[in-house]
Design an enzyme around this catalytic site. Sequence first.
Site, mmCIF file in Angstrom:
data_model
loop_
_atom_site.group_PDB
_atom_site.id
_atom_site.type_symbol
_atom_site.label_atom_id
_atom_site.label_comp_id
_atom_site.label_asym_id
_atom_site.label_seq_id
_atom_site.Cartn_x
_atom_site.Cartn_y
_atom_site.Cartn_z
ATOM 1 N N SER A 278 1.267 -7.491 -0.743
ATOM 2 C CA SER A 278 1.917 -8.519 0.081
ATOM 3 C C SER A 278 0.974 -9.628 0.516
ATOM 4 O O SER A 278 1.420 -10.633 1.053
ATOM 5 C CB SER A 278 2.622 -7.898 1.284
ATOM 6 N N THR B 183 1.600 -4.276 4.320
ATOM 7 C CA THR B 183 1.439 -4.586 5.745
ATOM 8 C C THR B 183 0.921 -6.004 5.994
ATOM 9 O O THR B 183 1.112 -6.550 7.071
ATOM 10 C CB THR B 183 0.472 -3.589 6.422
ATOM 11 N N ASP B 184 0.243 -6.593 4.991
ATOM 12 C CA ASP B 184 -0.488 -7.843 5.253
ATOM 13 C C ASP B 184 0.401 -8.996 5.715
ATOM 14 O O ASP B 184 0.036 -9.730 6.632
ATOM 15 C CB ASP B 184 -1.269 -8.269 4.002
ATOM 16 N N THR C 71 0.822 -1.212 0.000
ATOM 17 C CA THR C 71 0.000 0.000 0.000
ATOM 18 C C THR C 71 0.854 1.260 0.000
ATOM 19 O O THR C 71 0.448 2.297 -0.528
ATOM 20 C CB THR C 71 -0.931 -0.021 1.234
HETATM 21 N N1 ASP Z 1 -2.746 -5.448 0.817
HETATM 22 C C1 ASP Z 1 -1.687 -4.500 1.130
HETATM 23 C C2 ASP Z 1 -0.375 -5.255 1.146
HETATM 24 O O1 ASP Z 1 -0.122 -5.957 2.069
HETATM 25 C C3 ASP Z 1 -1.968 -3.857 2.432
HETATM 26 C C4 ASP Z 1 -0.948 -2.869 2.904
HETATM 27 O O2 ASP Z 1 0.154 -2.758 2.423
HETATM 28 O O3 ASP Z 1 -1.296 -2.161 3.866
HETATM 29 O O4 ASP Z 1 0.397 -5.117 0.231
#
Ligand code: ASP
Length: 312
Positions: free
Chosen positions: A62, A95-96, A16
């Site tokens: 991710s 973050t995932d 993200t």
């Molecule tokens: N779906 C995103 C990822 O993990 C969420 C994020 O980065 O906050 O790439």
Amino acid sequence: MQTPADLIVILGTGGTIAGTAPTASDGVGYAAAQLRVEDLLAAVPALAGRRLEAQQVAQLDSKDMDFATWQRLAGAVQAQLARPEVGGVVITHGTDTLEETAYFLHRVLAPAKPVVLTAAMRPATALAPDGPQNLFDAVQLAGTPGARGVLVALAGRVHDAVQVRKAHSYRVDAFESADGALVARVEEGAVRRLGAWPDGEALGLARIARAAAAWPRVEIVLNHAGADGRVVRALVAAGVDGIVAAGTGNGTLSQALEGALREAQAAGVRVLRSTRCDAGPVIPLPGQLPAAGALSAVKARVALILALLAEA
Ligand code: ASP
């Protein structure tokens, strides 16, 4: 003359932090992994005076992280850390699965220089994106004399790879250290250390050299009301190499689930017991299935994969 180790290398993997949305007010309907790592750096003018290099290692959301990317990333980090002029590495990540990548790198590399993962909960196009501040903080941390180990810097807090967990689906400060012991805080660009830099024994890149498609298959099952163990039998029939059971409380399992896991173990499948609780270890008791200690289920899975990779 000794080369000053003041170069920080930023490795981009997507997430993200590199995401864009059609409108600035859209905080969820965005596409992750759109901007390149050079674009992320350009959004932080405060970094202009620093010696930085950027490299795009991957470009993914991710939630889709995979073993081949982990192999490539670990190799890229190791190669950068081996350069005498490099003081530290920053990895921009989604973050995932950030906590899984952090734990993986911690176990494989246990680096003597800082390797700082950072991310964002809001896309780069948001009204108030969190990525630029997190990236600034991560670079400050990676350039901190004496810092070492795999660290996670988000929302001003610095976590170690073993404790860190994504604990909220939406908030900007989404990450927690499970046992509450932060390594440091980053405040106005200054790193205030609170705990020891993480140490560990590196397994080394040779451990993860096997072709990604041939890595051990380890799945996670959960104990819950009515857990009858059928999912475990299906996994054994599908040929899994290992199962992590996220038990209730201190890793407890329904009688039926435990029975199925013991059958799996007898059939040669490696079983590890973690907890579905947000924090706290599984304390081993005699006669019970092996416990994963303080590792969450997803990190116990990484640990089991790495252990199985050492076996033929
Ligand atoms: N779906 C995103 C990822 O993990 C969420 C994020 O980065 O906050 O790439």
